[in-house]
Design a protein around this motif. Structure first.
Motif, PDB file in Angstrom:
ATOM      1  N   GLY A   1       0.389  -0.893  -0.140  1.00 24.05           N
ATOM      2  CA  GLY A   1      -0.056  -0.133  -0.494  1.00 24.05           C
ATOM      3  C   GLY A   1       0.783   0.863  -0.141  1.00 24.05           C
ATOM      4  O   GLY A   1       0.239   1.652  -0.456  1.00 24.05           O
ATOM      5  N   ASN A   2       1.835   1.300  -0.364  1.00 24.16           N
ATOM      6  CA  ASN A   2       2.970   2.464   0.483  1.00 24.16           C
ATOM      7  C   ASN A   2       2.991   2.917   1.784  1.00 24.16           C
ATOM      8  O   ASN A   2       2.738   4.694   1.607  1.00 24.16           O
ATOM      9  CB  ASN A   2       3.250   3.144  -0.755  1.00 24.16           C
ATOM     10  N   ILE A   3       2.197   2.828   3.192  1.00 25.38           N
ATOM     11  CA  ILE A   3       1.834   3.842   3.794  1.00 25.38           C
ATOM     12  C   ILE A   3       2.991   3.243   5.423  1.00 25.38           C
ATOM     13  O   ILE A   3       2.978   3.865   5.794  1.00 25.38           O
ATOM     14  CB  ILE A   3       1.403   3.629   4.128  1.00 25.38           C
ATOM     15  N   CYS A   4       3.169   1.872   4.966  1.00 24.87           N
ATOM     16  CA  CYS A   4       4.486   1.431   6.324  1.00 24.87           C
ATOM     17  C   CYS A   4       5.568   1.235   5.538  1.00 24.87           C
ATOM     18  O   CYS A   4       7.179   1.378   5.713  1.00 24.87           O
ATOM     19  CB  CYS A   4       3.699  -0.462   6.387  1.00 24.87           C
ATOM     20  N   ARG A   5       6.436  -0.102   4.978  1.00 27.97           N
ATOM     21  CA  ARG A   5       7.316  -0.504   4.758  1.00 27.97           C
ATOM     22  C   ARG A   5       8.020   0.240   3.471  1.00 27.97           C
ATOM     23  O   ARG A   5       9.111   0.320   4.120  1.00 27.97           O
ATOM     24  CB  ARG A   5       7.029  -2.178   3.812  1.00 27.97           C
ATOM     25  N   SER A   6       7.414   0.121   2.328  1.00 31.82           N
ATOM     26  CA  SER A   6       8.315   1.109   1.541  1.00 31.82           C
ATOM     27  C   SER A   6       8.851   2.221   1.375  1.00 31.82           C
ATOM     28  O   SER A   6       9.900   2.875   1.544  1.00 31.82           O
ATOM     29  CB  SER A   6       7.509   1.011   0.052  1.00 31.82           C
ATOM     30  N   PRO A   7       7.525   2.929   2.977  1.00 33.18           N
ATOM     31  CA  PRO A   7       8.340   4.799   2.786  1.00 33.18           C
ATOM     32  C   PRO A   7       9.625   4.651   3.514  1.00 33.18           C
ATOM     33  O   PRO A   7       9.798   5.812   3.608  1.00 33.18           O
ATOM     34  CB  PRO A   7       6.375   4.808   3.547  1.00 33.18           C
TER      35      PRO A   7
ATOM     36  N   ILE B   1       7.656   4.703  14.568  1.00 36.41           N
ATOM     37  CA  ILE B   1       9.436   4.263  14.451  1.00 36.41           C
ATOM     38  C   ILE B   1      10.207   4.882  13.567  1.00 36.41           C
ATOM     39  O   ILE B   1      11.656   4.610  14.237  1.00 36.41           O
ATOM     40  CB  ILE B   1       9.065   2.634  13.951  1.00 36.41           C
ATOM     41  N   ALA B   2       9.958   5.309  12.522  1.00 35.38           N
ATOM     42  CA  ALA B   2      10.580   5.953  12.242  1.00 35.38           C
ATOM     43  C   ALA B   2      11.718   7.014  12.872  1.00 35.38           C
ATOM     44  O   ALA B   2      12.280   7.350  12.309  1.00 35.38           O
ATOM     45  CB  ALA B   2      10.285   6.312  10.534  1.00 35.38           C
ATOM     46  N   ARG B   3      10.455   7.904  13.447  1.00 39.18           N
ATOM     47  CA  ARG B   3      11.035   8.568  14.464  1.00 39.18           C
ATOM     48  C   ARG B   3      12.438   8.841  15.554  1.00 39.18           C
ATOM     49  O   ARG B   3      13.071   9.547  15.427  1.00 39.18           O
ATOM     50  CB  ARG B   3       9.692  10.161  14.932  1.00 39.18           C
ATOM     51  N   GLU B   4      11.493   7.221  16.143  1.00 37.99           N
ATOM     52  CA  GLU B   4      13.034   6.832  16.757  1.00 37.99           C
ATOM     53  C   GLU B   4      14.050   6.861  15.689  1.00 37.99           C
ATOM     54  O   GLU B   4      14.992   6.314  16.758  1.00 37.99           O
ATOM     55  CB  GLU B   4      12.282   5.330  17.680  1.00 37.99           C
TER      56      GLU B   4
ATOM     57  N   ASP C   1      11.625  10.488   9.134  1.00 42.16           N
ATOM     58  CA  ASP C   1      10.946  11.473   9.182  1.00 42.16           C
ATOM     59  C   ASP C   1       9.142  11.306   7.988  1.00 42.16           C
ATOM     60  O   ASP C   1      10.382  12.050   6.868  1.00 42.16           O
ATOM     61  CB  ASP C   1      10.808  13.501   9.179  1.00 42.16           C
ATOM     62  N   LEU C   2       8.795  10.334   8.326  1.00 44.47           N
ATOM     63  CA  LEU C   2       7.875  10.106   7.573  1.00 44.47           C
ATOM     64  C   LEU C   2       6.673  10.547   7.360  1.00 44.47           C
ATOM     65  O   LEU C   2       5.770  10.459   6.559  1.00 44.47           O
ATOM     66  CB  LEU C   2       7.002   8.695   7.459  1.00 44.47           C
ATOM     67  N   SER C   3       6.517  12.254   7.859  1.00 44.54           N
ATOM     68  CA  SER C   3       4.882  13.007   8.425  1.00 44.54           C
ATOM     69  C   SER C   3       5.019  13.361   6.744  1.00 44.54           C
ATOM     70  O   SER C   3       3.661  13.937   6.693  1.00 44.54           O
ATOM     71  CB  SER C   3       5.707  14.138   9.626  1.00 44.54           C
TER      72      SER C   3
ATOM     73  N   GLN D   1       4.651  -5.065  17.939  1.00 42.17           N
ATOM     74  CA  GLN D   1       5.771  -5.862  17.263  1.00 42.17           C
ATOM     75  C   GLN D   1       6.279  -6.075  16.076  1.00 42.17           C
ATOM     76  O   GLN D   1       7.062  -6.421  15.767  1.00 42.17           O
ATOM     77  CB  GLN D   1       5.690  -6.930  18.446  1.00 42.17           C
ATOM     78  N   HIS D   2       4.457  -5.939  15.440  1.00 44.77           N
ATOM     79  CA  HIS D   2       4.700  -6.510  14.596  1.00 44.77           C
ATOM     80  C   HIS D   2       5.515  -5.959  13.643  1.00 44.77           C
ATOM     81  O   HIS D   2       6.182  -5.848  12.228  1.00 44.77           O
ATOM     82  CB  HIS D   2       3.448  -7.044  13.343  1.00 44.77           C
ATOM     83  N   TYR D   3       5.048  -4.338  13.935  1.00 43.03           N
ATOM     84  CA  TYR D   3       5.768  -3.076  12.519  1.00 43.03           C
ATOM     85  C   TYR D   3       7.384  -2.402  13.673  1.00 43.03           C
ATOM     86  O   TYR D   3       7.945  -2.529  12.721  1.00 43.03           O
ATOM     87  CB  TYR D   3       5.199  -1.855  13.962  1.00 43.03           C
ATOM     88  N   GLN D   4       7.530  -3.164  14.745  1.00 46.28           N
ATOM     89  CA  GLN D   4       9.283  -3.114  15.153  1.00 46.28           C
ATOM     90  C   GLN D   4       9.877  -4.287  14.593  1.00 46.28           C
ATOM     91  O   GLN D   4      10.808  -3.948  13.724  1.00 46.28           O
ATOM     92  CB  GLN D   4       9.397  -3.620  16.527  1.00 46.28           C
ATOM     93  N   THR D   5       9.275  -5.658  14.294  1.00 41.50           N
ATOM     94  CA  THR D   5       9.684  -6.660  13.406  1.00 41.50           C
ATOM     95  C   THR D   5      10.128  -5.944  12.557  1.00 41.50           C
ATOM     96  O   THR D   5      11.442  -5.704  11.731  1.00 41.50           O
ATOM     97  CB  THR D   5       9.259  -7.833  13.405  1.00 41.50           C
TER      98      THR D   5
END
Length: 145
Positions: free
Chosen positions: A11-17, A56-59, A63-65, A125-129
């Motif tokens: 969807g180009n909203i989680c992994r690829s960005p 997570i990106a911020r951590e 910056d994905l905003s 946890q799935h996002y972090q993994t």
């Protein structure tokens, strides 16, 4: 050396960005973009990155905003020198959009991480993994390129 790199997920909203942002920092002489295979079908075109992935990106110092989801097109495939996907089935999806792209489409995690599962609407946890795998995979590509 590849000058134009395209990162693709569903969807180009989680992994690829996230991978796009990380690779931009790691490969400053390479233009990196991202897109989704089912962004249009999922009614996500123009959507912001998922809020959990933004956090997570911020951590990670990214910056994905400002990210907005983009549907993969034939033009994207022609533009890119290399296309990196998250899951083996996505190689076929990219080829369905542009048969010429097949020879330049690879797994982002091909150097050890393998498949990077979609964390969308799953636990933190799935996002972090996924983020850990993406970061490791990007570092592997940086070494190879």
């Amino acid at each position: 050396m590849f000058k134009r790199m395209l990162i693709v997920c569903t969807g180009n909203i989680c992994r690829s960005p996230l991978a796009e942002m990380l690779l931009k920092g790691m490969l400053p002489n390479t233009e990196v973009r991202s897109a989704g295979i089912l962004t249009d079908k999922s009614d996500l075109v123009g959507s912001r990155a998922d809020h959990s992935m933004i956090r997570i990106a911020r951590e990670l110092g990214e910056d994905l905003s400002l990210h907005r989801a983009h549907q993969l097109t034939v033009e994207d495939c022609i533009w890119s020198d290399i296309i990196l996907v998250m899951e083996p089935d996505q190689i076929r999806f990219v080829s369905d959009i542009s048969i010429e792209a097949r020879g330049k489409t690879f797994l982002l995690g091909q150097w050890g991480e393998g498949r990077i599962n979609d964390p969308f609407m799953k636990s933190s946890q799935h996002y972090q993994t996924a983020a850990t795998q993406i970061q490791s995979a990007c570092q592997s590509w940086q070494k190879k390129l």
